[in-house]
Every structure is written in C-alpha cells, then in structure tokens.
Design a protein around this motif. Structure first.
Motif, PDB file in Angstrom:
ATOM      1  N   ASP A 239     -10.758   1.416 -24.869  1.00  0.00           N
ATOM      2  CA  ASP A 239     -12.365   1.854 -24.628  1.00  0.00           C
ATOM      3  C   ASP A 239     -12.952   3.075 -24.996  1.00  0.00           C
ATOM      4  O   ASP A 239     -11.932   4.307 -24.399  1.00  0.00           O
ATOM      5  CB  ASP A 239     -12.253   0.595 -23.034  1.00  0.00           C
ATOM      6  CG  ASP A 239     -12.362   1.458 -21.965  1.00  0.00           C
ATOM      7  OD1 ASP A 239     -11.546   2.849 -22.005  1.00  0.00           O
ATOM      8  OD2 ASP A 239     -12.239   1.004 -21.189  1.00  0.00           O
ATOM      9  N   ILE A 240     -13.568   3.644 -24.991  1.00  0.00           N
ATOM     10  CA  ILE A 240     -14.721   4.747 -24.533  1.00  0.00           C
ATOM     11  C   ILE A 240     -13.902   5.714 -23.865  1.00  0.00           C
ATOM     12  O   ILE A 240     -14.009   6.993 -23.454  1.00  0.00           O
ATOM     13  CB  ILE A 240     -16.519   4.869 -24.763  1.00  0.00           C
ATOM     14  CG1 ILE A 240     -16.333   4.470 -26.282  1.00  0.00           C
ATOM     15  CG2 ILE A 240     -16.338   6.192 -24.710  1.00  0.00           C
ATOM     16  CD1 ILE A 240     -17.708   4.085 -26.590  1.00  0.00           C
ATOM     17  N   GLN A 241     -14.369   4.768 -22.543  1.00  0.00           N
ATOM     18  CA  GLN A 241     -13.566   5.697 -21.261  1.00  0.00           C
ATOM     19  C   GLN A 241     -11.982   6.455 -21.257  1.00  0.00           C
ATOM     20  O   GLN A 241     -12.634   7.949 -20.851  1.00  0.00           O
ATOM     21  CB  GLN A 241     -14.373   4.868 -19.692  1.00  0.00           C
ATOM     22  CG  GLN A 241     -13.852   5.665 -18.940  1.00  0.00           C
ATOM     23  CD  GLN A 241     -14.402   5.330 -17.368  1.00  0.00           C
ATOM     24  OE1 GLN A 241     -14.995   4.395 -17.446  1.00  0.00           O
ATOM     25  NE2 GLN A 241     -14.141   5.694 -16.148  1.00  0.00           N
ATOM     26  N   GLU A 242     -11.078   5.914 -21.777  1.00  0.00           N
ATOM     27  CA  GLU A 242     -10.056   6.030 -21.931  1.00  0.00           C
ATOM     28  C   GLU A 242      -9.701   7.368 -22.185  1.00  0.00           C
ATOM     29  O   GLU A 242      -9.034   7.833 -22.932  1.00  0.00           O
ATOM     30  CB  GLU A 242      -9.138   4.633 -22.335  1.00  0.00           C
ATOM     31  CG  GLU A 242      -7.289   5.141 -22.526  1.00  0.00           C
ATOM     32  CD  GLU A 242      -6.788   4.030 -22.571  1.00  0.00           C
ATOM     33  OE1 GLU A 242      -5.756   4.241 -21.921  1.00  0.00           O
ATOM     34  OE2 GLU A 242      -6.988   3.236 -23.259  1.00  0.00           O
ATOM     35  N   ALA A 243     -11.205   6.857 -24.017  1.00  0.00           N
ATOM     36  CA  ALA A 243     -11.051   8.249 -25.219  1.00  0.00           C
ATOM     37  C   ALA A 243     -11.071   9.426 -24.167  1.00  0.00           C
ATOM     38  O   ALA A 243     -10.889  10.456 -24.855  1.00  0.00           O
ATOM     39  CB  ALA A 243     -11.548   7.840 -26.122  1.00  0.00           C
ATOM     40  N   ILE A 244     -12.388   9.268 -23.804  1.00  0.00           N
ATOM     41  CA  ILE A 244     -12.556  10.484 -23.025  1.00  0.00           C
ATOM     42  C   ILE A 244     -11.428  10.920 -22.158  1.00  0.00           C
ATOM     43  O   ILE A 244     -11.315  12.163 -21.559  1.00  0.00           O
ATOM     44  CB  ILE A 244     -14.329  10.194 -21.879  1.00  0.00           C
ATOM     45  CG1 ILE A 244     -15.230   9.896 -23.177  1.00  0.00           C
ATOM     46  CG2 ILE A 244     -14.454  11.914 -21.084  1.00  0.00           C
ATOM     47  CD1 ILE A 244     -16.312   9.613 -23.278  1.00  0.00           C
ATOM     48  N   GLU A 245     -11.053  10.573 -20.722  1.00  0.00           N
ATOM     49  CA  GLU A 245     -10.259  10.591 -20.012  1.00  0.00           C
ATOM     50  C   GLU A 245      -8.688  11.060 -20.767  1.00  0.00           C
ATOM     51  O   GLU A 245      -8.394  11.847 -20.928  1.00  0.00           O
ATOM     52  CB  GLU A 245      -9.685   8.995 -19.502  1.00  0.00           C
ATOM     53  CG  GLU A 245     -10.412   8.276 -18.149  1.00  0.00           C
ATOM     54  CD  GLU A 245     -10.464   7.247 -18.236  1.00  0.00           C
ATOM     55  OE1 GLU A 245      -9.293   6.656 -18.152  1.00  0.00           O
ATOM     56  OE2 GLU A 245     -11.109   7.459 -17.112  1.00  0.00           O
ATOM     57  N   ASN A 246      -8.488  10.967 -22.304  1.00  0.00           N
ATOM     58  CA  ASN A 246      -7.363  11.392 -22.689  1.00  0.00           C
ATOM     59  C   ASN A 246      -7.965  12.444 -23.298  1.00  0.00           C
ATOM     60  O   ASN A 246      -6.840  13.691 -23.625  1.00  0.00           O
ATOM     61  CB  ASN A 246      -7.145  10.271 -23.903  1.00  0.00           C
ATOM     62  CG  ASN A 246      -6.816   9.051 -23.701  1.00  0.00           C
ATOM     63  OD1 ASN A 246      -6.367   9.031 -22.965  1.00  0.00           O
ATOM     64  ND2 ASN A 246      -6.703   7.991 -24.401  1.00  0.00           N
ATOM     65  N   TYR A 247      -9.070  12.675 -23.401  1.00  0.00           N
ATOM     66  CA  TYR A 247      -9.334  14.061 -23.762  1.00  0.00           C
ATOM     67  C   TYR A 247      -9.267  15.050 -22.960  1.00  0.00           C
ATOM     68  O   TYR A 247      -9.228  16.421 -23.307  1.00  0.00           O
ATOM     69  CB  TYR A 247     -10.735  14.573 -25.091  1.00  0.00           C
ATOM     70  CG  TYR A 247     -11.730  15.784 -24.719  1.00  0.00           C
ATOM     71  CD1 TYR A 247     -11.040  16.894 -25.412  1.00  0.00           C
ATOM     72  CD2 TYR A 247     -12.998  15.620 -23.270  1.00  0.00           C
ATOM     73  CE1 TYR A 247     -12.546  17.242 -25.874  1.00  0.00           C
ATOM     74  CE2 TYR A 247     -13.414  16.790 -23.622  1.00  0.00           C
ATOM     75  CZ  TYR A 247     -13.105  17.814 -24.897  1.00  0.00           C
ATOM     76  OH  TYR A 247     -14.149  19.152 -24.444  1.00  0.00           O
ATOM     77  N   ILE A 248     -10.031  14.870 -21.786  1.00  0.00           N
ATOM     78  CA  ILE A 248      -9.909  15.318 -20.825  1.00  0.00           C
ATOM     79  C   ILE A 248      -8.598  15.838 -20.444  1.00  0.00           C
ATOM     80  O   ILE A 248      -8.129  16.867 -19.846  1.00  0.00           O
ATOM     81  CB  ILE A 248     -10.173  14.879 -19.823  1.00  0.00           C
ATOM     82  CG1 ILE A 248     -11.936  14.856 -19.808  1.00  0.00           C
ATOM     83  CG2 ILE A 248      -9.946  15.224 -18.236  1.00  0.00           C
ATOM     84  CD1 ILE A 248     -13.432  13.698 -18.870  1.00  0.00           C
ATOM     85  N   LYS A 249      -8.107  15.209 -20.131  1.00  0.00           N
ATOM     86  CA  LYS A 249      -5.753  15.552 -19.873  1.00  0.00           C
ATOM     87  C   LYS A 249      -5.591  15.960 -20.860  1.00  0.00           C
ATOM     88  O   LYS A 249      -4.533  17.077 -20.574  1.00  0.00           O
ATOM     89  CB  LYS A 249      -5.312  14.136 -19.785  1.00  0.00           C
ATOM     90  CG  LYS A 249      -5.325  13.278 -18.999  1.00  0.00           C
ATOM     91  CD  LYS A 249      -4.771  11.550 -19.140  1.00  0.00           C
ATOM     92  CE  LYS A 249      -5.355  10.776 -17.975  1.00  0.00           C
ATOM     93  NZ  LYS A 249      -4.607   9.494 -18.435  1.00  0.00           N
ATOM     94  N   ALA A 250      -5.709  16.567 -22.244  1.00  0.00           N
ATOM     95  CA  ALA A 250      -5.444  17.092 -23.127  1.00  0.00           C
ATOM     96  C   ALA A 250      -5.627  18.307 -23.024  1.00  0.00           C
ATOM     97  O   ALA A 250      -5.012  19.562 -23.533  1.00  0.00           O
ATOM     98  CB  ALA A 250      -5.996  16.357 -24.347  1.00  0.00           C
ATOM     99  N   VAL A 251      -7.192  18.625 -22.764  1.00  0.00           N
ATOM    100  CA  VAL A 251      -7.367  19.707 -21.973  1.00  0.00           C
ATOM    101  C   VAL A 251      -6.777  20.347 -20.778  1.00  0.00           C
ATOM    102  O   VAL A 251      -6.622  21.586 -20.700  1.00  0.00           O
ATOM    103  CB  VAL A 251      -8.728  19.814 -22.483  1.00  0.00           C
ATOM    104  CG1 VAL A 251      -9.311  21.317 -21.430  1.00  0.00           C
ATOM    105  CG2 VAL A 251      -9.675  19.459 -23.890  1.00  0.00           C
ATOM    106  N   LYS A 252      -6.607  19.621 -19.384  1.00  0.00           N
ATOM    107  CA  LYS A 252      -6.021  20.289 -18.853  1.00  0.00           C
ATOM    108  C   LYS A 252      -5.271  21.030 -18.759  1.00  0.00           C
ATOM    109  O   LYS A 252      -4.220  21.502 -18.372  1.00  0.00           O
ATOM    110  CB  LYS A 252      -6.248  18.954 -17.656  1.00  0.00           C
ATOM    111  CG  LYS A 252      -8.025  18.428 -17.505  1.00  0.00           C
ATOM    112  CD  LYS A 252      -8.148  18.809 -16.928  1.00  0.00           C
ATOM    113  CE  LYS A 252     -10.212  19.164 -15.934  1.00  0.00           C
ATOM    114  NZ  LYS A 252     -10.484  19.557 -15.372  1.00  0.00           N
TER     115      LYS A 252
END
Length: 263
Positions: A239-252
C-alpha cells in the motif's frame, strides 16, 4: 513530539539522514508522519501535480497558504516547510517578510526560497526576525525560463564554483538549511562537506544530509516522462504507507539515491 530545527540539527550532527517529502493536504500529512517522515514540504510543485500547470510560476501565495493550512491540520510530528512562490520574495526583504509571515501563520515552521547569493539580504532579514529559511540553489524551477528548461546545473567549473560560493554566502546570511536540486553528485558532496548546516538533495546524489522527492513521483501517479532522479517506490509495496516507509528506510540506510538516480 514535534520535530524542530533543534531535532534536525542533532540528526545532522549525528550523521543521521533526514527524510522529506512534498505534501499538500491533511490526509497525506497524517499518513506520511505515521510512516516516519521528518519534513513535510508544502511545495509549489502543487502547480504541477495538483493544478496541472506546466511550471510552478502560476502558484499564488493564497494557494500556498491554503495548502499549508491543510497540511498543518493533519500534522503533529514533522517539521513543516513551505515554498515561497514566484514573485513573493524577490522585490524587497520587507515584502518577503510580509509574505513569509503569512505562511508561518498558516502553520509552516520554515519557508524555502529559491535563488543564489542575490537572496542573501532577504534571508538575513527573515532569519533575524524569527523566520527560519531553507535556501534553494541549483535547478530552481521558478527560473525555468531563464535556464531554458529543466537542466542539470553546475556542470562546468565556473558554474560549480558559482554554486559553491552561493552556498557559503547563503549559510553566512543565516539560512538554516540548503536544498540543492539537479546538480552533479560530486559537487553536492563538496558543498555539503563545506557547510555547517544540513543540505537537502533532490537529484543531487547520496551525500546530502537529507533527501526529498515529490510525493506523486514516489507513488508513480504523475504522468509524463520521468527524470533520472525519480524512483517509484510503489512496486513491491502492499500500500501507499509501505511505499513511503520503504523510501524512508532507503534514505536512512543510504541506499537512495543510488548510482541509477544521480548525475
């Protein structure tokens, strides 16, 4: 607890990557914060992705105030940064203060101003009067007609040196953060290493203190040709929230942007 400039400063000093995404309404403000975003940027990119314009130049101050209020109503954690639209800060520092104060009153905690050293006096005027500022150099979309299109900036030695000088001047003027857009990764790293304030990159390589993307690009919902620095995080996400979480993890974790998404 609200993320503040002090929070971001500590993250910067601890070499912790800072995450940012554009946001234009209350629903996404809540969703992005639940995913763990640090900065909500109410961008004048709303001219493109919300209003359907080909540039950001038609976005008005009232547009920005409206969307800033919407985001603020859905937010209780992230730092809210709002773009100052074209024509609202270039006349005089006093004029810029009047307009910036309206964005702060609408719920922003920081404003973002496009332009190089020419904006130093204005940034100093605002920051001395209690309005935090993120300076924005490199590809500044409000200058698209002057640039002759959306092109990589700082490619020649002279242009690279000019951006480095601009960055130092803007920091000295009181800028709290510096956003660099579509510049070579090696140049962005040099500037980041030179400054003592956090840098935000969009198409500026992995070595900036923070990364930002336009939300609609991250979700793959904005039509048209995709620029090199954009990554769609929806594939593989439930879902959208997981996509955003994946972005955050990738940046961090320093995995985004990778070599595929830099200049």
């Amino acid at each position: 607890m609200r993320i503040t400039q002090s929070t971001l400063r500590k993250m910067y000093e601890n070499s912790e990557k800072i995450t940012a995404l554009t946001c234009y309404d209350a629903s996404f403000a809540t969703l992005l914060e639940d995913a763990g975003i640090d900065i909500l940027l109410v961008g004048d990119s709303l001219g493109n992705v919300i209003q359907g314009e080909s540039t950001t130049l038609s976005v008005t101050l009232n547009d920005m105030i409206y969307h800033t209020r919407c985001v603020a109503r859905g937010s209780n954690k992230a730092l809210i940064m709002a773009d100052m639209p074209f024509g609202t800060f270039q006349i005089t520092p006093e004029h810029a203060f009047t307009n910036a104060s309206r964005l702060i009153a609408a719920g922003a905690h920081m404003v973002k101003i496009e332009g190089g050293s020419l904006m130093a006096e204005t940034i100093e005027f605002l920051t001395r009067r209690g309005i935090p500022v993120c300076a924005h150099i490199g590809l500044t979309p409000q200058s698209v007609h002057q640039f002759g299109g959306y092109k990589v900036q700082g490619k020649t030695d002279d242009k690279a040196r000019e951006l480095q000088e601009d960055a130092l001047i803007l920091e000295k003027s009181g800028a709290n953060m510096l956003l660099m857009e579509v510049v070579p990764a090696t140049l962005a790293k040099k500037i980041t290493d030179t400054l003592s304030i956090p840098t935000i990159g969009i198409g500026a390589g992995p070595d900036c203190s923070a990364q930002v993307l336009v939300l609609h690009d991250l979700l793959g919902v904005y039509p048209g040709k995709k620029t090199k620095f954009i990554k769609n995080f929806m594939p593989g996400a439930k879902d959208i929230q997981e996509a955003i979480e994946n972005y955050i993890k990738a940046v961090k974790m320093g995995k985004f942007p990778d070599a595929e998404h830099v200049f």
